[in-house]
Design an enzyme around this catalytic site. Structure first.
Site: not given
Ligand code: PEP
Length: 253
Positions: A9, A11, A95, A97, A167, A173, A213
């Site tokens: 992703n 973003k 997601h 966000e 997640e 992040g 992460s």
């Molecule tokens: C994501 O954007 O779904 C995500 C898991 O980001 P990150 O790997 O940076 O934590």
């Protein structure tokens, strides 16, 4: 057996040139891999160029969001047909966000999931608890509600198009990864829930990705969990070496 599925992703990152380089270099780095399904989800404006960079590669294209209406006066939104038109096979929906920054509700997310499947797209439905919800012991309840509401009204046949991405919001992040035990516990819980909602057979077929992460260092441990079928990767998917390394590590397990 579920074939591992790793999706990146991107973003709101990259620019036109960087998106094409990232896609082309990744395609070269993973061209021999056929035991892992791979997708990248660039920003909307770079989907077309990324699709061209990935043509005749083993990497699928995904979008980061979609709207559920087919066309009309929805300024700034993008339909499923538009995504298919530029070569998308997958679409990330719900997601964290979008849930927590843009205020998307389970009801809206459910509409998007249903329409994506009817249009022939493969949704990646994201679920996950906030830190305060985990600390209050509400993880299972929060994730259960998001899965139930996100999949509401989907038949057994349709739900097979869905990948669920667990997640934990506190891990996205932040550099703080869930331990493999924490990930496995929630993934197991989601699979049991799918068996209750549908059947053992459906539960055994649906992919559940971990996201939060995920990086080269923790890929082997996460991917060794019996109910972790793949990864949704943010930050590390922007670096060819890291993302390709995670895919290669998974292919070797
Ligand atoms: C994501 O954007 O779904 C995500 C898991 O980001 P990150 O790997 O940076 O934590």
């Amino acid at each position: 057996m579920r074939k591992p599925f790793i999706a990146g992703n991107w973003k709101m990152n990259t620019n036109g040139q960087a998106a094409v380089s990232l896609a082309s270099e990744l395609a070269e780095a993973v061209k021999e891999i056929d035991t892992v399904d791979i997708a990248v989800c660039p920003p909307f404006v770079y989907l077309h160029d990324t699709a061209r960079a990935l043509s005749s590669s083993n990497i699928s294209l995904g979008a980061q969001n979609v709207y559920y209406q087919p066309d009309g006066a929805f300024t700034g939104e993008t339909s499923c047909e538009m995504l298919k038109d530029v070569g998308c096979q997958y679409v990330i929906i719900g997601h964290s966000e979008r849930r927590h920054v843009m205020g998307e509700t389970d009801d809206l997310i459910n509409k998007k999931v249903a329409v994506a499947i009817s249009s022939g797209l493969l949704p990646i439905l994201c679920v996950g608890e906030l830190l305060e919800q985990r600390e209050a012991g509400q993880t299972d309840a929060v994730v259960t509600e998001q899965v139930k509401k996100g999949l509401a009204g989907l038949s057994e046949e349709k739900v097979l198009a869905v990948t669920i991405a667990y997640e934990p919001v506190w891990a996205i992040g932040t550099g703080k990864t869930a331990t493999s035990q924490q990930a496995q516990e929630v993934h197991r819980m989601i699979r049991k829930l799918l068996a209750e909602m549908y059947s053992d057979s459906v539960a055994a077929q649906i992919h559940i990705q971990y996201g939060g992460s995920a990086k080269p260092d923790n890929t082997a441990e996460l991917m060794s969990c019996p109910d972790v079928d793949g990864l949704l990767v943010g930050g590390a998917s922007l670096k060819v070496k890291d993302f390709a390394g995670m895919i290669v590590t998974t292919a070797k397990l």
